[in-house]
Design an enzyme around this catalytic site. Structure first.
Site, PDB file in Angstrom:
ATOM      1  CD  GLU A  51     -16.643  11.501 -76.578  1.00  0.00           C
ATOM      2  OE1 GLU A  51     -17.635  11.213 -75.895  1.00  0.00           O
ATOM      3  OE2 GLU A  51     -15.633  10.782 -76.696  1.00  0.00           O
ATOM      4  CG  ASP A  52     -15.112  16.038 -79.540  1.00  0.00           C
ATOM      5  OD1 ASP A  52     -14.930  14.875 -79.149  1.00  0.00           O
ATOM      6  OD2 ASP A  52     -15.735  16.320 -80.576  1.00  0.00           O
TER       7      ASP A  52
END
Ligand code: MN
Length: 714
Positions: free
Chosen positions: A76-77
Site C-alpha cells: 500500500e505505502d
C-alpha cells in the site's frame, strides 16, 4: 536495543531457528521499504508493523503470518509489488499482504447507515485466509493504542468504526483478548473523561478487594486439594468496558457492579470440570438461575466453559468459570488457536479457501471435543455465505450479489432502468467489460446511455434472476425489426469465422424444424429476443456439435476446463457435481449458458436426444490439474466422535479441503456424514476415497448425488 529485539525474543520462544530467520528477513525487508518515513507521532514507521507482529507473536501465530504482519503496509505505502514479496518470501506471504491491502481499500466513511453488518460480512469474505483478518485486527489494535497522536474528530471516527465493525468481528472469531482491548481503547477515545474516572475507581477498589479475593482462592484450592484435583485458581479482574456496559444496562452504580467477584478454575480434562462444579456447589450456595453449561452447548464462536454464580458465607456474590486448558486457549484466542502450531511446510499449490486444512490439522492434535471446532467452522461458513459477494456503489452502499455476478447484474440490482441503459462500467475506477466477474470489496460504477438497449448476448453471462428476467422481458416487447437484425448479429458473432452463406441449407432446415419455427427469420427472431442461445444454434448450424477448429480455439482468450466453451457462461450442475475425468454432457438454457452434468446423472439421462437443449462436451486435458471442484461424499462410520478427527486428518493429508459437513445419527452408533470436499479431478477424488476407506471405523464411502432438480422449460 534494536526495534526488532522484543519480537525476536517472542518468536524464538516458540518457532524454529529457520522460521525466526525468515521473519528477521521480513523485518529487514520492511525496514528498508519504510526507511525515512515517520508516523504522525514522530516515530519511525517501522515501529508500527513491528508492533502488529508482536501482537500476533503473543498469539503464537505461524512464521508466515508474522512475516506478513511485518510487511502488511508495504504494498500500500511503498513501490514494492506483490511479485517482489512473492519472490523474496513466498506466494502465501504475498497473498496475506495483498489480502490486508485489499481490506484497507474498503472505504467506511461514506457508507450508508445500518450497513455495519454487511461490511463485517464483506470483510470476512474478503479475507479468504483468516490470517488476513487476524493481521487486520492486530493492525487495528496498534492503531487504537497510538490514537492519541491524531486529531479529535479523526479519533472519534476511528473509535466508532472500531465499535461497529472490528469488535464484532473479533467477537465472532472468538478473539476475546483482542476484542476486550479494542473495546477498551475505543471507549477511551469516545469517552475519555468517563474512562479515566472508571479506571481510577477500579484501581482503588482493587486494593480493597485483594485480601478477599485471595482468601476465596485459598478456600477453593483447599477444597479441591481434599479430593486431589489439580487446578489453577485465578481471581479474575473484570474488564473496564464490560463493567461500564453492565452499569449502563442495569442502570446501577459503580460499587454495585464491583460487588461481583470473578474467579476462573482451569483443570486438566473435561470430566474434571463437572467434578469441580459439584465441589463448588457444595462449598458455597449456588444461584441456580445463573448456571450455564457452555461445555455441552458451546457459544457460536466456539467458546466453552461452565459458568456459575455462588453466594459466600459473607453474603458476597462470586462468579466462577470452570474449563480445561484447551477451552481456555480457545476462549482467549478463538480461531487463532488453530494457527498456533503449524503443520510441516505444505508445498501444495492449492490454497484452501478458508485454510481448512491447517484448521483440521490443528484440530486433530487436540483429541477432545472435535465437534466443538466444527460448530465454529459451520457457523462462520454460514455467515460468510460462500455463494455471495458484497460489492459497493460509488456512494458506499453495499450490494449483495451471487458469486459470478457481473456489472450487468449489479446495474439491474440498482434499478431495472439502470440495467436497461447500462453501456459500460468501471470496477475500482478501472474500465471493465460488462461480462467481467465481480469480487467482494470492489466498487462498481455503471455508465449509462439515454436510450435503453439490453442485448440478448447479456443472457450468456448474467447471474441473477432479476437481470435475466428484465432482459428477456425487454427483448420480448421489441418488434421484429429490432430482433431479427439483432439475432443475425449475434449468430454471426457466434459463427465466428464461418460465413452464414457457407452453411448447408439442410442444416438450417433441420434446426428450424427442430424448433418448430416457420423460417430463418423466425429463428433469428428467437435468438434476438433471447429465447435461443446463439452459440448453441451456431454449433448446430455448422453440423459439428462438438468440434472446434484450431483457429477458433486460438481466438478464444478466456480459459475453460471444457473444450470450446471459453466465452460462454458455464457452470457445473449441483445435482451431480462433475469432475474432470467424468463423462459429461451440457444442458443449455438462455440466461444460464451451459450447465455441465455427468452423463449418467439421472436428471439428464433420457433427455440427451433433445438436441435443442443438450450438447456433448469434453474436458480439456490441458486443464486437468488447474482448478478446484467441489464434490459430495457420503460416509458411514461408527464411533463418530473419535473418528472425525482421524477422518479430517486423512483428508488433509490427501490435499483435499473440507468445505462443509453434516452428520446424521443412525441406529447402533452409526453415523452418516455428508461431506463437501474440494478436489482437482476424478483421480484425486478416488485417491481420497481410498484413503478414507482404509480407516477402521469407516463402513462405506460413496459419491453422493442429490435428487432434487427442476428442469427449466423454455
Ligand atoms: Mn497498518
Amino acid at each position: 536495543m534494536s526495534i526488532f529485539q522484543t519480537l525476536k525474543d517472542s518468536i524464538q520462544s516458540y518457532l524454529a531457528p529457520e522460521q525466526c530467520e525468515f521473519i528477521e528477513r521480513a523485518y529487514e525487508f520492511a525496514y528498508s521499504a519504510h526507511e525515512g518515513v515517520t508516523r504522525v507521532s514522530g516515530e519511525p514507521y517501522i515501529t508500527h508493523p513491528v508492533a502488529v507482529a508482536e501482537i500476533l507473536a503473543e498469539m503464537k501465530l505461524d512464521d508466515e503470518a508474522i512475516a506478513a504482519a511485518l510487511l502488511h503496509d508495504v504494498i500500500e505505502d511503498t513501490e514494492i509489488t506483490y511479485q517482489e514479496i512473492s519472490d523474496a518470501f513466498n506466494p502465501s506471504v504475498a497473498d496475506l499482504v495483498e489480502g490486508v491491502t485489499k481490506l484497507d481499500k474498503v472505504n467506511f466513511e461514506n457508507r450508508e447507515q445500518a450497513q455495519a453488518e454487511n461490511i463485517r460480512k464483506m470483510l470476512i469474505a474478503m479475507s479468504k485466509d483468516f490470517r488476513v483478518m487476524l493481521i487486520k485486527l492486530a493492525d487495528r489494535v496498534h492503531n487504537m493504542r497510538t490514537l492519541d497522536s491524531l486529531r479529535l474528530d479523526k479519533r472519534q471516527r476511528i473509535a466508532r468504526e472500531t465499535f461497529e465493525i472490528f469488535t464484532p468481528i473479533a467477537d465472532r472469531l472468538g478473539l476475546h483478548h483482542l476484542k476486550n482491548e479494542l473495546e477498551k481503547l475505543a471507549f477511551k477515545a469516545q469517552n475519555s473523561a468517563r474512562y479515566y474516572v472508571l479506571q481510577e475507581a477500579i484501581s482503588k477498589a482493587r486494593g480493597n478487594r485483594k485480601d478477599f479475593i485471595q482468601s476465596i482462592c485459598n478456600e477453593i484450592s483447599a477444597k479441591l486439594d481434599c479430593i486431589s484435583i489439580d487446578a489453577k485458581v485465578i481471581g479474575r479482574e473484570k474488564h473496564l468496558y464490560s463493567l461500564y456496559q453492565k452499569m449502563r444496562k442495569k442502570g446501577c452504580q459503580f460499587h454495585d457492579v464491583m460487588d461481583v467477584y470473578a474467579f476462573r478454575i482451569i483443570v486438566k480434562d473435561l470430566d474434571t470440570c463437572y467434578r469441580v462444579l459439584g465441589q463448588m456447589h457444595h462449598l458455597y450456595q449456588p444461584k441456580l438461575e445463573y448456571f450455564k453449561d457452555y461445555i455441552a452447548i458451546p457459544k457460536a464462536n466456539s467458546y466453552q466453559s461452565l459458568h456459575t454464580t455462588l453466594i459466600t458465607q459473607h453474603g458476597v456474590n462470586i462468579e466462577i468459570q470452570i474449563r480445561t486448558e484447551d477451552m481456555d486457549a480457545v476462549a482467549k484466542q478463538g480461531i487463532a488457536a488453530h494457527w498456533s502450531y503449524k503443520e510441516g511446510k505444505g508445498n501444495s499449490k492449492i490454497t484452501a479457501q478458508l485454510q481448512t486444512r491447517n484448521w483440521f490439522q490443528g484440530l486433530s492434535e487436540q483429541e477432545a471435543d472435535t465437534s466443538n471446532s466444527l460448530v465454529l467452522l459451520e457457523n462462520i461458513k454460514q455467515e460468510l455465505g460462500n455463494n455471495e459477494i458484497h460489492v459497493l456503489t460509488p456512494q458506499g452502499k453495499i450490494i449483495v450479489l451471487p458469486a459470478h455476478a457481473t456489472p450487468v447484474d449489479f446495474a439491474y440490482a440498482l434499478h431495472t432502468k439502470v440495467g436497461h441503459r447500462c453501456i459500460s462500467a468501471t470496477v475500482d475506477k478501472e474500465f471493465a467489460l460488462l461480462s467481467d466477474k465481480l469480487e467482494s470489496g470492489q466498487t462498481i460504477k455503471i455508465i449509462t446511455s439515454d436510450q435503453p438497449h439490453p442485448r440478448a448476448d447479456w443472457l450468456n453471462f448474467v447471474a441473477t434472476h432479476k437481470a435475466r428476467n428484465s432482459i428477456r422481458q425487454y427483448l420480448k416487447q421489441q418488434p421484429k425489426e429490432f430482433t431479427i437484425p439483432e439475432g443475425r448479429r449475434l449468430l454471426k458473432q457466434a459463427l465466428n469465422k464461418t460465413n452464414l452463406t457457407e452453411i448447408q441449407q439442410d442444416n438450417i432446415d433441420k434446426v428450424i424444424a427442430d424448433h418448430h419455427l416457420e423460417d430463418f427469420n423466425a429463428l433469428l427472431h428467437e435468438i434476438g429476443s433471447g429465447k435461443l442461445l446463439s452459440i448453441v444454434i451456431a454449433r448446430r448450424l455448422r453440423g459439428n456439435a462438438d468440434e472446434l477448429t484450431e483457429s477458433e480455439l486460438k481466438q478464444q482468450n478466456r480459459q475453460s476446463a471444457i473444450k470450446g466453451t471459453e466465452d460462454i457462461m458455464l457452470s457445473y450442475a449441483n445435482c451431480c457435481k462433475p469432475l474432470p475425468g467424468d463423462p459429461i454432457v451440457a444442458h443449455t438454457s438462455p440466461g444460464k449458458g451451459l450447465v455441465v452434468h455427468i452423463k449418467q446423472c439421472h436428471n439428464v439421462s433420457g433427455f440427451e436426444n433433445e438436441l435443442d437443449k443438450y450438447i456433448p462436451v469434453e474436458w480439456d486435458m490441458n486443464f486437468m490439474n488447474q482448478y478446484e471442484y467441489s464434490s459430495d461424499l457420503n460416509i458411514t462410520m461408527v464411533n463418530h466422535k473419535a473418528g472425525l478427527a482421524k477422518l479430517f486428518n486423512i483428508i488433509a493429508k490427501s490435499n483435499a479441503n473440507v468445505m462443509n459437513l453434516q452428520t446424521t445419527e443412525l441406529p447402533d452408533h452409526v453415523y452418516s456424514i455428508n461431506l463437501t470436499l474440494t478436489v482437482i479431478n476424478r483421480i484425486h477424488l478416488s485417491r481420497v476415497m481410498r484413503q478414507i476407506k482404509k480407516l477402521s471405523n469407516v463402513k462405506s464411502v460413496k459419491r453422493s448425488n442429490k435428487k432434487k432438480f427442476i428442469r427449466e422449460e423454455h
